[in-house]
Design a protein around this motif. Structure first.
Motif, PDB file in Angstrom:
ATOM      1  N   THR A   5      -9.921  -4.493 -10.570  1.00 36.40           N
ATOM      2  CA  THR A   5      -9.688  -3.207  -9.917  1.00 36.40           C
ATOM      3  C   THR A   5      -8.609  -3.342  -8.859  1.00 36.40           C
ATOM      4  N   GLN A   6      -7.600  -2.487  -8.984  1.00 34.73           N
ATOM      5  CA  GLN A   6      -6.562  -2.411  -7.965  1.00 34.73           C
ATOM      6  C   GLN A   6      -6.820  -1.144  -7.161  1.00 34.73           C
ATOM      7  N   SER A   7      -6.837  -1.281  -5.850  1.00 34.89           N
ATOM      8  CA  SER A   7      -7.378  -0.227  -4.992  1.00 34.89           C
ATOM      9  C   SER A   7      -6.559   1.058  -5.030  1.00 34.89           C
ATOM     10  N   SER A   8      -5.251   0.966  -5.251  1.00 33.25           N
ATOM     11  CA  SER A   8      -4.436   2.173  -5.238  1.00 33.25           C
ATOM     12  C   SER A   8      -3.663   2.290  -6.548  1.00 33.25           C
ATOM     13  N   ARG A   9      -3.583   3.487  -7.100  1.00 37.13           N
ATOM     14  CA  ARG A   9      -2.757   3.696  -8.291  1.00 37.13           C
ATOM     15  C   ARG A   9      -1.304   3.988  -7.917  1.00 37.13           C
ATOM     16  N   TYR A  10      -1.135   4.743  -6.813  1.00 34.55           N
ATOM     17  CA  TYR A  10       0.197   5.111  -6.339  1.00 34.55           C
ATOM     18  C   TYR A  10       0.255   4.926  -4.828  1.00 34.55           C
ATOM     19  N   LEU A  11       1.384   4.381  -4.370  1.00 34.68           N
ATOM     20  CA  LEU A  11       1.611   4.217  -2.933  1.00 34.68           C
ATOM     21  C   LEU A  11       3.053   4.565  -2.626  1.00 34.68           C
ATOM     22  N   VAL A  12       3.261   5.246  -1.494  1.00 34.33           N
ATOM     23  CA  VAL A  12       4.615   5.481  -0.995  1.00 34.33           C
ATOM     24  C   VAL A  12       4.668   4.946   0.428  1.00 34.33           C
ATOM     25  N   LYS A  13       5.586   4.026   0.661  1.00 34.97           N
ATOM     26  CA  LYS A  13       5.702   3.397   1.977  1.00 34.97           C
ATOM     27  C   LYS A  13       7.146   3.478   2.455  1.00 34.97           C
ATOM     28  N   ARG A  14       7.314   3.330   3.763  1.00 34.88           N
ATOM     29  CA  ARG A  14       8.648   3.368   4.347  1.00 34.88           C
ATOM     30  C   ARG A  14       9.220   1.962   4.472  1.00 34.88           C
ATOM     31  N   THR A  15      10.528   1.881   4.411  1.00 40.23           N
ATOM     32  CA  THR A  15      11.227   0.612   4.619  1.00 40.23           C
ATOM     33  C   THR A  15      10.793  -0.015   5.937  1.00 40.23           C
ATOM     34  N   GLY A  16      10.477  -1.311   5.896  1.00 41.27           N
ATOM     35  CA  GLY A  16      10.077  -2.038   7.096  1.00 41.27           C
ATOM     36  C   GLY A  16       8.581  -2.090   7.331  1.00 41.27           C
ATOM     37  N   GLU A  17       7.823  -1.264   6.633  1.00 44.85           N
ATOM     38  CA  GLU A  17       6.369  -1.285   6.791  1.00 44.85           C
ATOM     39  C   GLU A  17       5.769  -2.541   6.194  1.00 44.85           C
ATOM     40  N   LYS A  18       4.629  -2.951   6.730  1.00 42.53           N
ATOM     41  CA  LYS A  18       3.843  -4.027   6.122  1.00 42.53           C
ATOM     42  C   LYS A  18       2.872  -3.374   5.146  1.00 42.53           C
ATOM     43  N   VAL A  19       2.875  -3.867   3.900  1.00 41.27           N
ATOM     44  CA  VAL A  19       2.100  -3.228   2.830  1.00 41.27           C
ATOM     45  C   VAL A  19       1.099  -4.222   2.263  1.00 41.27           C
ATOM     46  N   PHE A  20      -0.117  -3.739   2.065  1.00 49.21           N
ATOM     47  CA  PHE A  20      -1.169  -4.561   1.476  1.00 49.21           C
ATOM     48  C   PHE A  20      -1.580  -3.959   0.135  1.00 49.21           C
ATOM     49  N   LEU A  21      -1.534  -4.772  -0.918  1.00 54.45           N
ATOM     50  CA  LEU A  21      -2.044  -4.358  -2.227  1.00 54.45           C
ATOM     51  C   LEU A  21      -3.277  -5.205  -2.508  1.00 54.45           C
ATOM     52  N   GLU A  22      -4.382  -4.517  -2.836  1.00 53.01           N
ATOM     53  CA  GLU A  22      -5.654  -5.216  -2.995  1.00 53.01           C
ATOM     54  C   GLU A  22      -6.064  -5.277  -4.472  1.00 53.01           C
ATOM     55  N   CYS A  23      -6.688  -6.387  -4.837  1.00 55.60           N
ATOM     56  CA  CYS A  23      -7.163  -6.588  -6.200  1.00 55.60           C
ATOM     57  C   CYS A  23      -8.526  -7.265  -6.146  1.00 55.60           C
ATOM     58  N   VAL A  24      -9.484  -6.721  -6.896  1.00 55.62           N
ATOM     59  CA  VAL A  24     -10.832  -7.286  -6.922  1.00 55.62           C
ATOM     60  C   VAL A  24     -11.268  -7.462  -8.365  1.00 55.62           C
ATOM     61  N   GLN A  25     -11.838  -8.642  -8.685  1.00 49.23           N
ATOM     62  CA  GLN A  25     -12.399  -8.866 -10.030  1.00 49.23           C
ATOM     63  C   GLN A  25     -13.884  -9.197  -9.884  1.00 49.23           C
ATOM     64  N   ASP A  26     -14.637  -8.802 -10.921  1.00 51.28           N
ATOM     65  CA  ASP A  26     -16.095  -8.841 -10.790  1.00 51.28           C
ATOM     66  C   ASP A  26     -16.770  -9.875 -11.677  1.00 51.28           C
ATOM     67  N   MET A  27     -16.000 -10.843 -12.229  1.00 55.59           N
ATOM     68  CA  MET A  27     -16.628 -11.784 -13.167  1.00 55.59           C
ATOM     69  C   MET A  27     -16.440 -13.241 -12.770  1.00 55.59           C
TER      70      MET A  27
END
Lengths: 112, 115
Positions: free
Chosen positions: A5-27
């Motif tokens: 599972t990836q927490s976000s399907r779509y993200l819009v961020k500004r240049t210079g921002e710190k961005v976190f993409l999360e991924c969780v697996q259940d097995m």
């Protein structure tokens, strides 16, 4: 069935921002991977992790870092987002080297 | 350097005919090959694989052929169906204990099957 599972399907961020993409697996998979998909370039490996707190660089790690504090969660961090990091980001996991990947649905990131 | 190459960005086929997708690789350490299928806004899903000790593997309408001397593999879909329209990625894995099953992917081929 294994779920990644990836927490976000779509993200819009500004240049210079710190961005976190999360991924969780259940097995209870050992290995987790982050790729980006770009037209004409296919899937390119950014980072992967083979155990908690263990990580290795992939083919294009520049501008990215990762964190794996728990076995089920693998985070991709864009330290200072840039427009050339606009892409589809795909997380995957596998039990070990004898098994292929299970992918998440992807996060479409746009950096403006 | 692109170690796995899919030189055809797209392929258009009529329903019921054969689709042939091609893939070339350069790394002699690759010993396991996979094909993934990807629909828009979804993650890739596993389709079929082949070990380097074989030259053919079949699963229903899907057959993968491996020519080790030419470092070439192909995916055959017979008969093709409109639901097969997707992006197909070829992937390769090098053996060894520290590979962790890491896959190297090609650029992808967009398959369109027309009714």
């Amino acid at each position: 069935d294994v779920k990644v599972t990836q927490s976000s399907r779509y993200l819009v961020k500004r240049t210079g921002e710190k961005v976190f993409l999360e991924c969780v697996q259940d097995m209870d998979h050992e290995n987790m991977f982050w790729y980006r998909q770009d037209p004409g370039l296919g899937l390119r490996l950014i980072y992967f992790s083979y155990d908690v707190k263990m990580k290795e660089k992939g083919d294009i790690p520049e501008g990215y870092s990762v964190s794996r504090e728990k076995k089920e969660r693998f985070s991709l961090i864009l330290e200072s987002a840039s427009t050339n990091q606009t892409s589809m980001y795909l997380c995957a996991s596998n039990l070990d080297s004898n098994y292929g990947y299970t992918f998440g649905s992807g996060t479409r990131l746009t950096v403006v | 350097d692109q170690q796995v190459k899919q030189n055809s960005p797209s392929l258009s086929v009529q329903e019921g005919r054969i689709s042939i997708l091609n893939c070339d690789y350069t790394n002699s350490m690759f010993d396991y090959f996979l094909w993934y299928k990807k629909y828009p806004a979804e993650g890739p899903t596993f389709l079929i694989s082949i070990s380097s000790i074989k030259d053919k593997n079949e699963d229903g309408r899907f057959t993968v052929f491996l020519n080790k001397s030419a470092k070439h593999l192909s995916l055959h879909i017979v008969p093709s169906q409109p639901g097969d329209s997707a992006v197909y990625f070829c992937a390769a894995q090098a053996g060894g204990g520290t590979s962790y099953g890491k896959l190297t992917f090609g650029q992808g081929t967009i398959l369109t099957v027309h009714p």
